[in-house]
Design a protein around this motif. Sequence first.
Motif, PDB file in Angstrom:
ATOM      1  N   ASP A 174     -16.305 -42.893   4.151  1.00 47.51           N
ATOM      2  CA  ASP A 174     -17.380 -42.649   3.199  1.00 47.51           C
ATOM      3  C   ASP A 174     -17.571 -43.779   2.192  1.00 47.51           C
ATOM      4  OD1 ASP A 174     -19.362 -41.425   1.800  1.00 47.51           O
ATOM      5  OD2 ASP A 174     -18.292 -39.588   1.329  1.00 47.51           O
ATOM      6  N   GLU A 202     -14.803 -34.858   4.077  1.00 47.57           N
ATOM      7  CA  GLU A 202     -16.029 -35.649   4.216  1.00 47.57           C
ATOM      8  C   GLU A 202     -16.421 -35.788   5.697  1.00 47.57           C
ATOM      9  OE1 GLU A 202     -17.684 -36.332   1.536  1.00 47.57           O
ATOM     10  OE2 GLU A 202     -16.273 -36.739  -0.112  1.00 47.57           O
ATOM     11  N   HIS A 217     -21.402 -31.026  -2.410  1.00 47.34           N
ATOM     12  CA  HIS A 217     -21.076 -31.814  -3.602  1.00 47.34           C
ATOM     13  C   HIS A 217     -21.658 -31.245  -4.894  1.00 47.34           C
ATOM     14  CE1 HIS A 217     -19.513 -34.557  -0.704  1.00 47.34           C
ATOM     15  NE2 HIS A 217     -19.211 -35.472  -1.605  1.00 47.34           N
ATOM     16  N   HIS A 219     -11.032 -34.856  -4.788  1.00 51.83           N
ATOM     17  CA  HIS A 219     -12.472 -34.720  -4.558  1.00 51.83           C
ATOM     18  C   HIS A 219     -12.770 -33.962  -3.246  1.00 51.83           C
ATOM     19  CE1 HIS A 219     -16.683 -35.758  -4.267  1.00 51.83           C
ATOM     20  NE2 HIS A 219     -16.459 -36.372  -3.116  1.00 51.83           N
ATOM     21  N   VAL A 273     -14.864 -30.626  -2.434  1.00 54.64           N
ATOM     22  CA  VAL A 273     -16.027 -30.636  -1.531  1.00 54.64           C
ATOM     23  C   VAL A 273     -15.894 -29.509  -0.501  1.00 54.64           C
ATOM     24  CG1 VAL A 273     -17.175 -31.969   0.304  1.00 54.64           C
ATOM     25  CG2 VAL A 273     -16.529 -33.087  -1.844  1.00 54.64           C
TER      26      VAL A 273
HETATM   27 ZN   LIG Z   1     -17.694 -36.973  -1.519  1.00 59.42          ZN
END
Ligand SMILES: [Zn+2]
Length: 358
Positions: A131, A179, A240, A257, A261
């Motif tokens: 990402d 992700e 997000h 994070h 998510v």
């Molecule tokens: Zn992200």
Amino acid sequence: MPTLTITAPSATYPVIIEDFLHNDRAFITAKSKALVVSNPKIAGLYLHKILPKIRAQEVFVCIVPDGEEHKNMQSIEQILQCAFANRLDRKSLMIALGGGVISDMVGFASGIFEREISYVSIPTTLLAQVDASVGGKCGINNAYGKNLVGLFHQPSAVYIDKEFLRTLPAREIRAGLAEVVKVLVCFDKLGFEALESSQDDMLDPSVLLPFIQKSIAIKARVVEQDERESGIRAALNYGHTFAHIIEMQTHYKRFLHGQAVAIGMTMANDLALRLGLLQETQAKRIERVLRRLGLDEAYPISDIEAFYQAFFLDKKSHNNTLCFVLPKGIGDFTLRDDIPKDQILATLAHFSLESMRI
Ligand SMILES: [Zn+2]
Ligand SMILES: NC(=O)c1ccc[n+]([C@@H]2O[C@H](COP(=O)([O-])OP(=O)(O)OC[C@H]3O[C@@H](n4cnc5c(N)ncnc54)[C@H](O)[C@@H]3O)[C@@H](O)[C@H]2O)c1
């Protein structure tokens, strides 16, 4: 091993997915000087392996402190200071050796040093490989929030080597996998099914490799179509909108994070279910995959109205309209800015402290 070429309007560059660390013929060449930016942890593990691979007039190293809390102007100042003190010029190259924190900062610092010099990225976390290192969004944090100061600056090359993941803690790998799930659910039904049916250990870098390739290929296609996030790139925000609030409310400490998510995707799925975009069985399949990847943390919402109001603070909400990326089945998505407040509140209530106690 493939090299993907990203052809964004502002730049064309390769993402080289192969053995870099142990390949005697892999080099990074700078036209003038090179400045490698890393943090103490990653430099301790890998700097000695990377330095011999850099061909430049002179090579300098800048070590910034580790951690999201250092993704700030002070570290940018430190990088610029290193660049000026060592007299880098406009043909010099910055090299990001690290996770998303490092690649975001190097993209930013190289974008403003003498109005812009080139940088290459060597992402060492799964999240940065799939990402952060691809796509050219580079931001730093300040007292007002995350990634609020930054620019678009595409790297001139990205080197992906799964071998870096062997030293990455499992929790970080799981966070990166969130992700991967995100892009597969939005763009790649077959890829999702491959992940769903795989019996292999997803923490094994060799097992991860095809999913890394798939995720980068999808991100490349998205960035090519929408470099500056005015349309399709917004799909990368699936989960997000909820995650940013969860991260903010937990002061960026409780969850990585990617973990936030994953919770956010489950919340988005609930909203998609209510709107008839996703079927119960599909939501369950996504949930099952997340659980198997160890991405099943819970975040009971204690104040529904406060959570709802926080949506409006997100930099992606415009003119008091909320925009949600929602899965439309598996392998497709839709952007919705017309969702009635009561539907959103119903989803938040579903994840509230009260309903979780029942
Ligand atoms: Zn992200
Ligand atoms: N620009 C974008 O498009 C984009 C996209 C997603 C995320 N991001 C940003 O990326 C950041 C998160 O990136 P991250 O998850 O890579 O976190 P990170 O860069 O903080 O790395 C996580 C931790 O792993 C350590 N580490 C890195 N590589 C390692 C290795 N190979 N072995 C052992 N330890 C290692 C780091 O030192 C750090 O402690 C956030 O700031 C986020 O905003 C940017």
